[in-house]
Write a protein that holds these residues in place. Structure first.
Motif, PDB file in Angstrom:
ATOM      1  N   SER A 173      -5.610 -11.895  -0.568  1.00 44.03           N
ATOM      2  CA  SER A 173      -5.475 -11.442  -1.955  1.00 44.03           C
ATOM      3  C   SER A 173      -4.648 -12.448  -2.741  1.00 44.03           C
ATOM      4  O   SER A 173      -3.538 -12.824  -2.318  1.00 44.03           O
ATOM      5  CB  SER A 173      -4.786 -10.066  -1.998  1.00 44.03           C
ATOM      6  N   VAL A 174      -5.152 -12.869  -3.914  1.00 39.19           N
ATOM      7  CA  VAL A 174      -4.396 -13.837  -4.714  1.00 39.19           C
ATOM      8  C   VAL A 174      -3.086 -13.232  -5.232  1.00 39.19           C
ATOM      9  O   VAL A 174      -2.094 -13.950  -5.390  1.00 39.19           O
ATOM     10  CB  VAL A 174      -5.225 -14.386  -5.889  1.00 39.19           C
ATOM     11  N   SER A 175      -3.063 -11.923  -5.490  1.00 41.36           N
ATOM     12  CA  SER A 175      -1.833 -11.300  -5.973  1.00 41.36           C
ATOM     13  C   SER A 175      -0.753 -11.312  -4.892  1.00 41.36           C
ATOM     14  O   SER A 175       0.419 -11.589  -5.172  1.00 41.36           O
ATOM     15  CB  SER A 175      -2.114  -9.862  -6.427  1.00 41.36           C
ATOM     16  N   ILE A 176      -1.155 -11.011  -3.655  1.00 44.21           N
ATOM     17  CA  ILE A 176      -0.184 -11.064  -2.560  1.00 44.21           C
ATOM     18  C   ILE A 176       0.227 -12.503  -2.294  1.00 44.21           C
ATOM     19  O   ILE A 176       1.404 -12.790  -2.026  1.00 44.21           O
ATOM     20  CB  ILE A 176      -0.762 -10.413  -1.288  1.00 44.21           C
ATOM     21  N   ALA A 177      -0.718 -13.435  -2.352  1.00 41.52           N
ATOM     22  CA  ALA A 177      -0.381 -14.850  -2.169  1.00 41.52           C
ATOM     23  C   ALA A 177       0.650 -15.294  -3.194  1.00 41.52           C
ATOM     24  O   ALA A 177       1.616 -15.999  -2.862  1.00 41.52           O
ATOM     25  CB  ALA A 177      -1.644 -15.705  -2.266  1.00 41.52           C
ATOM     26  N   ALA A 178       0.456 -14.882  -4.452  1.00 42.54           N
ATOM     27  CA  ALA A 178       1.419 -15.235  -5.493  1.00 42.54           C
ATOM     28  C   ALA A 178       2.794 -14.654  -5.173  1.00 42.54           C
ATOM     29  O   ALA A 178       3.826 -15.332  -5.328  1.00 42.54           O
ATOM     30  CB  ALA A 178       0.938 -14.734  -6.847  1.00 42.54           C
ATOM     31  N   ALA A 179       2.830 -13.408  -4.704  1.00 41.82           N
ATOM     32  CA  ALA A 179       4.104 -12.790  -4.343  1.00 41.82           C
ATOM     33  C   ALA A 179       4.762 -13.516  -3.176  1.00 41.82           C
ATOM     34  O   ALA A 179       5.987 -13.673  -3.146  1.00 41.82           O
ATOM     35  CB  ALA A 179       3.885 -11.315  -3.999  1.00 41.82           C
ATOM     36  N   SER A 180       3.959 -13.973  -2.220  1.00 42.67           N
ATOM     37  CA  SER A 180       4.519 -14.687  -1.072  1.00 42.67           C
ATOM     38  C   SER A 180       5.174 -15.993  -1.516  1.00 42.67           C
ATOM     39  O   SER A 180       6.225 -16.381  -0.990  1.00 42.67           O
ATOM     40  CB  SER A 180       3.444 -14.950  -0.018  1.00 42.67           C
ATOM     41  N   ILE A 181       4.564 -16.672  -2.494  1.00 46.25           N
ATOM     42  CA  ILE A 181       5.124 -17.920  -3.000  1.00 46.25           C
ATOM     43  C   ILE A 181       6.429 -17.669  -3.739  1.00 46.25           C
ATOM     44  O   ILE A 181       7.431 -18.368  -3.529  1.00 46.25           O
ATOM     45  CB  ILE A 181       4.098 -18.618  -3.914  1.00 46.25           C
TER      46      ILE A 181
ATOM     47  N   LEU B  61      -0.868  -3.884  -3.765  1.00 47.76           N
ATOM     48  CA  LEU B  61      -1.377  -4.445  -2.520  1.00 47.76           C
ATOM     49  C   LEU B  61      -0.205  -5.089  -1.790  1.00 47.76           C
ATOM     50  O   LEU B  61       0.489  -5.941  -2.353  1.00 47.76           O
ATOM     51  CB  LEU B  61      -2.452  -5.497  -2.807  1.00 47.76           C
ATOM     52  N   VAL B  62       0.027  -4.667  -0.564  1.00 45.04           N
ATOM     53  CA  VAL B  62       1.208  -5.087   0.188  1.00 45.04           C
ATOM     54  C   VAL B  62       0.770  -5.856   1.427  1.00 45.04           C
ATOM     55  O   VAL B  62      -0.135  -5.421   2.159  1.00 45.04           O
ATOM     56  CB  VAL B  62       2.054  -3.871   0.597  1.00 45.04           C
TER      57      VAL B  62
ATOM     58  N   ASP C  14     -11.864   1.660  -9.038  1.00 39.40           N
ATOM     59  CA  ASP C  14     -11.452   3.024  -8.686  1.00 39.40           C
ATOM     60  C   ASP C  14     -10.544   3.648  -9.742  1.00 39.40           C
ATOM     61  O   ASP C  14     -10.057   4.773  -9.555  1.00 39.40           O
ATOM     62  CB  ASP C  14     -10.737   3.015  -7.336  1.00 39.40           C
ATOM     63  N   GLY C  15     -10.278   2.920 -10.808  1.00 36.34           N
ATOM     64  CA  GLY C  15      -9.492   3.470 -11.903  1.00 36.34           C
ATOM     65  C   GLY C  15      -8.018   3.127 -11.882  1.00 36.34           C
ATOM     66  O   GLY C  15      -7.238   3.700 -12.653  1.00 36.34           O
ATOM     67  N   PHE C  16      -7.612   2.185 -11.021  1.00 39.63           N
ATOM     68  CA  PHE C  16      -6.200   1.809 -10.926  1.00 39.63           C
ATOM     69  C   PHE C  16      -5.987   0.433 -11.549  1.00 39.63           C
ATOM     70  O   PHE C  16      -6.613  -0.549 -11.132  1.00 39.63           O
ATOM     71  CB  PHE C  16      -5.749   1.782  -9.465  1.00 39.63           C
ATOM     72  N   TRP C  17      -5.096   0.365 -12.522  1.00 41.65           N
ATOM     73  CA  TRP C  17      -4.809  -0.922 -13.181  1.00 41.65           C
ATOM     74  C   TRP C  17      -3.501  -0.769 -13.955  1.00 41.65           C
ATOM     75  O   TRP C  17      -3.238   0.306 -14.488  1.00 41.65           O
ATOM     76  CB  TRP C  17      -5.954  -1.288 -14.130  1.00 41.65           C
ATOM     77  N   PRO C  18      -2.669  -1.812 -13.981  1.00 43.42           N
ATOM     78  CA  PRO C  18      -2.836  -3.106 -13.338  1.00 43.42           C
ATOM     79  C   PRO C  18      -2.502  -3.039 -11.852  1.00 43.42           C
ATOM     80  O   PRO C  18      -1.885  -2.079 -11.380  1.00 43.42           O
ATOM     81  CB  PRO C  18      -1.840  -3.993 -14.082  1.00 43.42           C
ATOM     82  N   VAL C  19      -2.903  -4.084 -11.135  1.00 35.93           N
ATOM     83  CA  VAL C  19      -2.677  -4.169  -9.698  1.00 35.93           C
ATOM     84  C   VAL C  19      -1.620  -5.243  -9.418  1.00 35.93           C
ATOM     85  O   VAL C  19      -1.728  -6.374  -9.911  1.00 35.93           O
ATOM     86  CB  VAL C  19      -3.972  -4.503  -8.950  1.00 35.93           C
ATOM     87  N   ALA C  20      -0.622  -4.879  -8.641  1.00 31.69           N
ATOM     88  CA  ALA C  20       0.424  -5.815  -8.233  1.00 31.69           C
ATOM     89  C   ALA C  20       0.229  -6.213  -6.774  1.00 31.69           C
ATOM     90  O   ALA C  20      -0.272  -5.429  -5.966  1.00 31.69           O
ATOM     91  CB  ALA C  20       1.805  -5.188  -8.411  1.00 31.69           C
TER      92      ALA C  20
ATOM     93  N   GLU D 156      -8.197  -6.554  -5.807  1.00 31.66           N
ATOM     94  CA  GLU D 156      -7.750  -6.138  -7.130  1.00 31.66           C
ATOM     95  C   GLU D 156      -8.897  -5.514  -7.926  1.00 31.66           C
ATOM     96  O   GLU D 156      -8.728  -4.471  -8.578  1.00 31.66           O
ATOM     97  CB  GLU D 156      -7.178  -7.343  -7.885  1.00 31.66           C
ATOM     98  N   LEU D 157     -10.066  -6.143  -7.873  1.00 30.63           N
ATOM     99  CA  LEU D 157     -11.219  -5.619  -8.601  1.00 30.63           C
ATOM    100  C   LEU D 157     -11.685  -4.281  -8.034  1.00 30.63           C
ATOM    101  O   LEU D 157     -12.123  -3.405  -8.776  1.00 30.63           O
ATOM    102  CB  LEU D 157     -12.355  -6.640  -8.563  1.00 30.63           C
TER     103      LEU D 157
END
Length: 216
Positions: free
Chosen positions: A152-160, A128-129, A30-36, A24-25
């Motif tokens: 990735s914590v964002s993907i982990a959160a999505a998996s939950i 992030l997929v 690279d200028g992309f935000w927010p990150v899912a 995510e960072l």
């Protein structure tokens, strides 16, 4: 539940690797935000939908203990699910057994992830997929990460979110189709499920394109 301070880069540890915020960072630099983060649950079962989730975490309120949903106990998933919904931007989409049968499980999974990402109340600047493939037709840039739910914590959160949502859907389906035991196995090919199929035949939730049903 406590929350953790996210480092700019993972620290060396003898403990098993856990998801962090480095992907995510990197996207933000690279200028992309927010990150899912996006992931799905239910590609393997013989019955029920495949469910996808997209999650944009608040960097200042990331729930502690996020990890691949398969590595967590049901009570841990439920607790984290509640905290994710309370602190993050979340979107959920699904593809039914009929949609799976009329396309295929990969296409149905990727389409559910695309719809989950596009359903976010805040548009993602980057996604992030989990896996090897990015969903076609995304409205933003993205990156597919093999074993992303443990990186990735964002993907982990999505998996939950995807796993808990699908399990709840299958528990509700059990009330409509009690002969199959969906609340116990969520549609996976357990011995009990196979015996029930042999005894009662498939129901409308079964994926007729999957191997046990192809000759029916």
């Amino acid at each position: 539940m406590s929350r953790r301070k996210l480092p700019d880069s993972p620290l060396f540890s003898l403990d098993p690797p856990v998801p962090d915020f480095s992907f995510e960072l990197s996207a933000r630099r690279d200028g992309f935000w927010p990150v899912a983060g996006a992931d799905e649950a239910g590609r393997g079962p013989l019955a029920g939908p495949v469910v996808a989730a997209a999650v944009i975490l608040d960097p200042d309120a990331v729930p502690a203990g996020l990890n691949d949903s398969k590595l967590l106990r049901p009570d841990q998933r439920e607790a984290l699910f509640a905290e994710i919904l309370a602190t993050a931007t979340v979107s959920i989409a699904s593809s039914s057994a009929t949609r799976i049968d009329t396309t295929d499980i990969l296409k149905a999974s990727l389409d559910a992830m695309r719809r989950a990402v596009h359903g976010l109340a805040t548009a993602a600047g980057f996604v992030l997929v989990d896996g090897r493939d990015l969903p076609p037709g995304l409205s933003c840039h993205g990156k597919a990460i093999v074993k992303g739910d443990s990186r990735s914590v964002s993907i982990a959160a999505a998996s939950i979110v995807a796993k808990v949502t699908r399990d709840r859907m299958m528990a509700r389906a059990d009330a409509t189709f009690p002969a199959y035991g969906f609340a116990l196995h969520a549609g996976y090919a357990t011995e009990r499920h196979r015996v029930a199929i042999d005894s009662h035949g498939p129901c409308s939730l079964h994926r007729m394109s999957f191997r046990p049903f192809r000759q029916v």
